[in-house]
Design a protein around this motif. Structure first.
Motif, PDB file in Angstrom:
ATOM      1  N   VAL A 177      -8.059 -16.711-102.936  1.00 36.92           N
ATOM      2  CA  VAL A 177      -8.376 -18.039-102.423  1.00 36.92           C
ATOM      3  C   VAL A 177      -9.859 -18.333-102.574  1.00 36.92           C
ATOM      4  CG1 VAL A 177      -8.333 -19.532-100.393  1.00 36.92           C
ATOM      5  CG2 VAL A 177      -6.442 -17.972-100.822  1.00 36.92           C
ATOM      6  N   ILE A 178     -10.710 -17.319-102.354  1.00 35.43           N
ATOM      7  CA  ILE A 178     -12.149 -17.500-102.546  1.00 35.43           C
ATOM      8  C   ILE A 178     -12.437 -17.951-103.973  1.00 35.43           C
ATOM      9  CG2 ILE A 178     -14.362 -16.278-102.724  1.00 35.43           C
ATOM     10  CD1 ILE A 178     -13.511 -14.582-100.365  1.00 35.43           C
ATOM     11  N   LYS A 179     -11.809 -17.272-104.924  1.00 35.81           N
ATOM     12  CA  LYS A 179     -12.013 -17.610-106.332  1.00 35.81           C
ATOM     13  C   LYS A 179     -11.591 -19.038-106.624  1.00 35.81           C
ATOM     14  CE  LYS A 179     -11.006 -15.906-110.988  1.00 35.81           C
ATOM     15  NZ  LYS A 179     -10.325 -14.845-111.787  1.00 35.81           N
ATOM     16  N   GLU A 180     -10.477 -19.457-106.046  1.00 31.94           N
ATOM     17  CA  GLU A 180      -9.975 -20.813-106.273  1.00 31.94           C
ATOM     18  C   GLU A 180     -10.893 -21.850-105.638  1.00 31.94           C
ATOM     19  OE1 GLU A 180      -7.715 -23.551-108.061  1.00 31.94           O
ATOM     20  OE2 GLU A 180      -7.411 -21.376-108.265  1.00 31.94           O
ATOM     21  N   ALA A 181     -11.381 -21.562-104.416  1.00 34.06           N
ATOM     22  CA  ALA A 181     -12.277 -22.502-103.739  1.00 34.06           C
ATOM     23  C   ALA A 181     -13.589 -22.650-104.501  1.00 34.06           C
ATOM     24  CB  ALA A 181     -12.544 -22.030-102.314  1.00 34.06           C
ATOM     25  N   LEU A 182     -14.157 -21.529-104.952  1.00 35.79           N
ATOM     26  CA  LEU A 182     -15.404 -21.589-105.710  1.00 35.79           C
ATOM     27  C   LEU A 182     -15.215 -22.335-107.029  1.00 35.79           C
ATOM     28  CD1 LEU A 182     -16.779 -17.954-105.161  1.00 35.79           C
ATOM     29  CD2 LEU A 182     -17.521 -20.059-104.022  1.00 35.79           C
ATOM     30  N   LYS A 183     -14.094 -22.095-107.664  1.00 38.02           N
ATOM     31  CA  LYS A 183     -13.789 -22.779-108.916  1.00 38.02           C
ATOM     32  C   LYS A 183     -13.730 -24.288-108.701  1.00 38.02           C
ATOM     33  CE  LYS A 183     -10.175 -23.116-112.483  1.00 38.02           C
ATOM     34  NZ  LYS A 183      -8.830 -22.642-112.898  1.00 38.02           N
ATOM     35  N   TYR A 184     -13.160 -24.691-107.576  1.00 37.50           N
ATOM     36  CA  TYR A 184     -13.047 -26.126-107.315  1.00 37.50           C
ATOM     37  C   TYR A 184     -14.415 -26.749-107.051  1.00 37.50           C
ATOM     38  CZ  TYR A 184     -11.027 -30.529-105.931  1.00 37.50           C
ATOM     39  OH  TYR A 184     -10.692 -31.860-105.873  1.00 37.50           O
ATOM     40  N   PHE A 185     -15.293 -26.041-106.325  1.00 39.55           N
ATOM     41  CA  PHE A 185     -16.648 -26.555-106.114  1.00 39.55           C
ATOM     42  C   PHE A 185     -17.364 -26.739-107.453  1.00 39.55           C
ATOM     43  CE2 PHE A 185     -16.499 -24.652-101.674  1.00 39.55           C
ATOM     44  CZ  PHE A 185     -16.461 -25.878-101.045  1.00 39.55           C
ATOM     45  N   ILE A 198     -24.248 -23.201 -98.539  1.00 35.18           N
ATOM     46  CA  ILE A 198     -24.981 -22.280 -97.680  1.00 35.18           C
ATOM     47  C   ILE A 198     -24.154 -21.009 -97.559  1.00 35.18           C
ATOM     48  CG2 ILE A 198     -25.857 -21.917 -95.340  1.00 35.18           C
ATOM     49  CD1 ILE A 198     -26.144 -25.032 -95.213  1.00 35.18           C
ATOM     50  N   THR A 199     -24.748 -19.863 -97.864  1.00 33.66           N
ATOM     51  CA  THR A 199     -23.941 -18.644 -97.903  1.00 33.66           C
ATOM     52  C   THR A 199     -24.788 -17.393 -97.717  1.00 33.66           C
ATOM     53  OG1 THR A 199     -22.364 -17.389 -99.255  1.00 33.66           O
ATOM     54  CG2 THR A 199     -24.132 -18.511-100.429  1.00 33.66           C
ATOM     55  N   HIS A 200     -24.145 -16.351 -97.166  1.00 34.44           N
ATOM     56  CA  HIS A 200     -24.728 -15.013 -97.161  1.00 34.44           C
ATOM     57  C   HIS A 200     -24.318 -14.232 -98.405  1.00 34.44           C
ATOM     58  CE1 HIS A 200     -25.170 -15.720 -92.749  1.00 34.44           C
ATOM     59  NE2 HIS A 200     -26.192 -14.909 -92.876  1.00 34.44           N
ATOM     60  N   ASP A 201     -23.304 -14.737 -99.080  1.00 33.21           N
ATOM     61  CA  ASP A 201     -22.699 -14.025-100.197  1.00 33.21           C
ATOM     62  C   ASP A 201     -23.404 -14.398-101.502  1.00 33.21           C
ATOM     63  OD1 ASP A 201     -21.106 -12.810-102.074  1.00 33.21           O
ATOM     64  OD2 ASP A 201     -19.214 -13.547-101.265  1.00 33.21           O
ATOM     65  N   ILE A 202     -24.411 -13.621-101.878  1.00 32.09           N
ATOM     66  CA  ILE A 202     -25.144 -13.909-103.110  1.00 32.09           C
ATOM     67  C   ILE A 202     -24.217 -13.788-104.316  1.00 32.09           C
ATOM     68  CG2 ILE A 202     -27.054 -13.168-104.587  1.00 32.09           C
ATOM     69  CD1 ILE A 202     -28.580 -12.334-102.167  1.00 32.09           C
ATOM     70  N   GLY A 203     -23.267 -12.858-104.252  1.00 28.97           N
ATOM     71  CA  GLY A 203     -22.321 -12.694-105.348  1.00 28.97           C
ATOM     72  C   GLY A 203     -21.538 -13.965-105.615  1.00 28.97           C
ATOM     73  N   ALA A 204     -21.074 -14.623-104.548  1.00 27.15           N
ATOM     74  CA  ALA A 204     -20.348 -15.884-104.707  1.00 27.15           C
ATOM     75  C   ALA A 204     -21.262 -16.961-105.263  1.00 27.15           C
ATOM     76  CB  ALA A 204     -19.766 -16.320-103.362  1.00 27.15           C
ATOM     77  N   ALA A 205     -22.504 -16.984-104.786  1.00 26.30           N
ATOM     78  CA  ALA A 205     -23.462 -17.976-105.277  1.00 26.30           C
ATOM     79  C   ALA A 205     -23.710 -17.812-106.770  1.00 26.30           C
ATOM     80  CB  ALA A 205     -24.776 -17.851-104.508  1.00 26.30           C
ATOM     81  N   LEU A 248     -28.595  -5.366-102.171  1.00 20.82           N
ATOM     82  CA  LEU A 248     -27.163  -5.519-102.399  1.00 20.82           C
ATOM     83  C   LEU A 248     -26.527  -4.186-102.802  1.00 20.82           C
ATOM     84  CD1 LEU A 248     -27.078  -8.897-104.359  1.00 20.82           C
ATOM     85  CD2 LEU A 248     -26.599  -8.518-101.940  1.00 20.82           C
ATOM     86  N   PRO A 249     -25.291  -3.933-102.352  1.00 29.25           N
ATOM     87  CA  PRO A 249     -24.623  -2.663-102.676  1.00 29.25           C
ATOM     88  C   PRO A 249     -24.501  -2.409-104.180  1.00 29.25           C
ATOM     89  CG  PRO A 249     -23.456  -3.802-100.921  1.00 29.25           C
ATOM     90  CD  PRO A 249     -24.486  -4.753-101.434  1.00 29.25           C
ATOM     91  N   GLN A 250     -24.302  -3.471-104.970  1.00 27.34           N
ATOM     92  CA  GLN A 250     -24.141  -3.281-106.403  1.00 27.34           C
ATOM     93  C   GLN A 250     -25.464  -3.024-107.120  1.00 27.34           C
ATOM     94  OE1 GLN A 250     -23.534  -6.042-104.679  1.00 27.34           O
ATOM     95  NE2 GLN A 250     -23.799  -7.932-105.866  1.00 27.34           N
ATOM     96  N   ASN A 251     -26.576  -3.163-106.385  1.00 32.55           N
ATOM     97  CA  ASN A 251     -27.886  -2.869-106.965  1.00 32.55           C
ATOM     98  C   ASN A 251     -28.401  -1.545-106.393  1.00 32.55           C
ATOM     99  OD1 ASN A 251     -27.740  -5.203-108.518  1.00 32.55           O
ATOM    100  ND2 ASN A 251     -28.668  -6.451-106.924  1.00 32.55           N
ATOM    101  N   ASP A 252     -29.592  -1.547-105.807  1.00 35.08           N
ATOM    102  CA  ASP A 252     -30.162  -0.284-105.304  1.00 35.08           C
ATOM    103  C   ASP A 252     -29.712   0.064-103.898  1.00 35.08           C
ATOM    104  OD1 ASP A 252     -31.649   0.085-107.661  1.00 35.08           O
ATOM    105  OD2 ASP A 252     -33.192  -1.288-106.926  1.00 35.08           O
ATOM    106  N   PHE A 253     -29.139  -0.925-103.164  1.00 31.20           N
ATOM    107  CA  PHE A 253     -28.678  -0.732-101.783  1.00 31.20           C
ATOM    108  C   PHE A 253     -29.813  -0.227-100.885  1.00 31.20           C
ATOM    109  CE2 PHE A 253     -24.894   0.829 -99.056  1.00 31.20           C
ATOM    110  CZ  PHE A 253     -24.842  -0.406 -98.439  1.00 31.20           C
ATOM    111  N   LEU A 254     -31.012  -0.815-101.081  1.00 33.82           N
ATOM    112  CA  LEU A 254     -32.185  -0.416-100.314  1.00 33.82           C
ATOM    113  C   LEU A 254     -32.388  -1.370 -99.140  1.00 33.82           C
ATOM    114  CD1 LEU A 254     -34.731   0.356-103.196  1.00 33.82           C
ATOM    115  CD2 LEU A 254     -33.472   2.007-101.792  1.00 33.82           C
ATOM    116  N   PRO A 255     -32.446  -0.866 -97.915  1.00 29.08           N
ATOM    117  CA  PRO A 255     -32.664  -1.750 -96.764  1.00 29.08           C
ATOM    118  C   PRO A 255     -34.083  -2.298 -96.751  1.00 29.08           C
ATOM    119  CG  PRO A 255     -32.769   0.532 -96.065  1.00 29.08           C
ATOM    120  CD  PRO A 255     -32.351   0.555 -97.510  1.00 29.08           C
ATOM    121  N   ILE A 256     -34.246  -3.465 -96.127  1.00 29.26           N
ATOM    122  CA  ILE A 256     -35.570  -4.057 -95.967  1.00 29.26           C
ATOM    123  C   ILE A 256     -36.102  -3.644 -94.598  1.00 29.26           C
ATOM    124  CG2 ILE A 256     -36.891  -6.199 -95.995  1.00 29.26           C
ATOM    125  CD1 ILE A 256     -34.557  -7.510 -97.427  1.00 29.26           C
ATOM    126  N   PRO A 257     -37.218  -2.922 -94.528  1.00 28.99           N
ATOM    127  CA  PRO A 257     -37.730  -2.484 -93.218  1.00 28.99           C
ATOM    128  C   PRO A 257     -38.182  -3.659 -92.365  1.00 28.99           C
ATOM    129  CG  PRO A 257     -39.346  -2.076 -94.948  1.00 28.99           C
ATOM    130  CD  PRO A 257     -38.090  -2.502 -95.636  1.00 28.99           C
TER     131      PRO A 257
END
Length: 304
Positions: A177-185, A198-205, A248-257
């Motif tokens: 459903v996420i894929k379909e909603a993004l496709k429609y936008f 507005i999103t926390h999901d950079i991957g979706a963006a 992001l987990p798919q990158n270095d997964f390094l936390p920001i202090p």
């Protein structure tokens, strides 16, 4: 289509007794997006993303004070214009399912929110978002969280608006459903509509956006083309944008202090300075002004 210039938002609050203070939660925030574009706004919770949407729509609480200007399709958005355009020229997909009226069937709500959309258009939107035909006759309490969010997202699909503001439109939905909603936008933007997501999901963006604006502590620290968010992040300009990308987990997964400063911290210089590995004494003195660098906008005196 949408231009926000030097927006600041303060809330009147009471301290001990009857002492009042103005708590500035957004400061000198600017973004712009053209017709046919999708601008994704990303950043941590409390960075001002949803407040930007509410300011554009004119639905801030009564204790809020705003400064700056907002233009929609060349027209300055006064309180009267915001009310006129809301639900017609500007459609809103809210973050919270509490925006649904608990006493009204959801099909009727979607048609009313779109200022009289047809039943056939509403049913077509429900079908696309995998909502069964009988859902339109249900009340919000009869829906799961994911179903309620799909109902909210469907309002954008039937609105016919020039500008769609979608505040966290996909949490709680399954991947299909996420894929379909993004496709429609994306389809809406390609047909000439403007989308502010507005999103926390950079991957979706990254899947659908043309540009990404990075918010931090109530202001825009960087606006960049979506292709700059790639590889090790070296195309990005601001240290926070780079740190956000590398976390992001798919990158270095390094936390920001550290943590984002609270609105009453009143830091004199760069808001990211306490957490920045590249900060200098100069960073603590004055708030950096936005600069255009490599076809992007950044607030950092060291950006190149």
């Amino acid at each position: 289509m949408l231009e926000v210039n030097h927006l600041s938002i303060s809330f009147l609050q009471y301290e001990k007794g009857l002492k009042q203070q103005q708590l500035k939660v957004i400061k000198d925030l600017s973004v712009s997006v053209h017709s046919g574009e999708i601008l994704a706004v990303v950043g941590s919770s409390g960075s001002g993303k949803s407040l930007l949407a509410h300011a554009i729509l004119g639905i801030l609480p009564t204790n809020a004070t705003t400064e700056g200007t907002i233009y929609f399709d060349g027209v300055k958005l006064t309180p009267e214009k915001k009310e006129e355009f809301r639900g017609k020229e500007i459609s809103f997909v809210p973050q919270s399912v509490n925006f649904l009226d608990p006493l009204m069937r959801v099909g009727t709500q979607v048609r009313n929110a779109a200022r009289g959309a047809s039943t056939s258009a509403q049913r077509k939107a429900f079908e696309r978002l995998r909502l069964a035909k009988d859902v339109e006759q249900k009340f919000p309490f009869q829906l799961s969280g994911g179903m309620a969010r799909r109902v909210l997202a469907s309002t954008a699909m039937v609105s016919g608006a020039k500008l769609i503001i979608a505040d966290e439109p996909t949490p709680g939905m399954d991947p299909t459903v996420i894929k379909e909603a993004l496709k429609y936008f994306r389809e809406l933007a390609d047909s000439g509509c403007t989308v502010l997501m507005i999103t926390h999901d950079i991957g979706a963006a990254l899947e659908i956006a043309d540009k990404i604006a990075v918010f931090y502590a109530g202001t825009t620290v960087e606006s960049a083309m979506v292709n700059d968010f790639s590889g090790d992040g070296r195309l990005l300009r601001h240290p926070y944008s780079k740190a956000l990308w590398r976390a992001l987990p798919q990158n270095d997964f390094l936390p920001i202090p550290g943590s984002q400063p609270l609105p009453y911290a009143n830091l004199p210089g760069c808001l990211f300075e306490p957490r920045c590995a590249f900060a200098t004494t100069e960073c603590r003195q004055d708030e950096p002004k936005p600069r255009e660098i490599r076809n992007g906008i950044v607030r950092c005196i060291h950006a190149t």
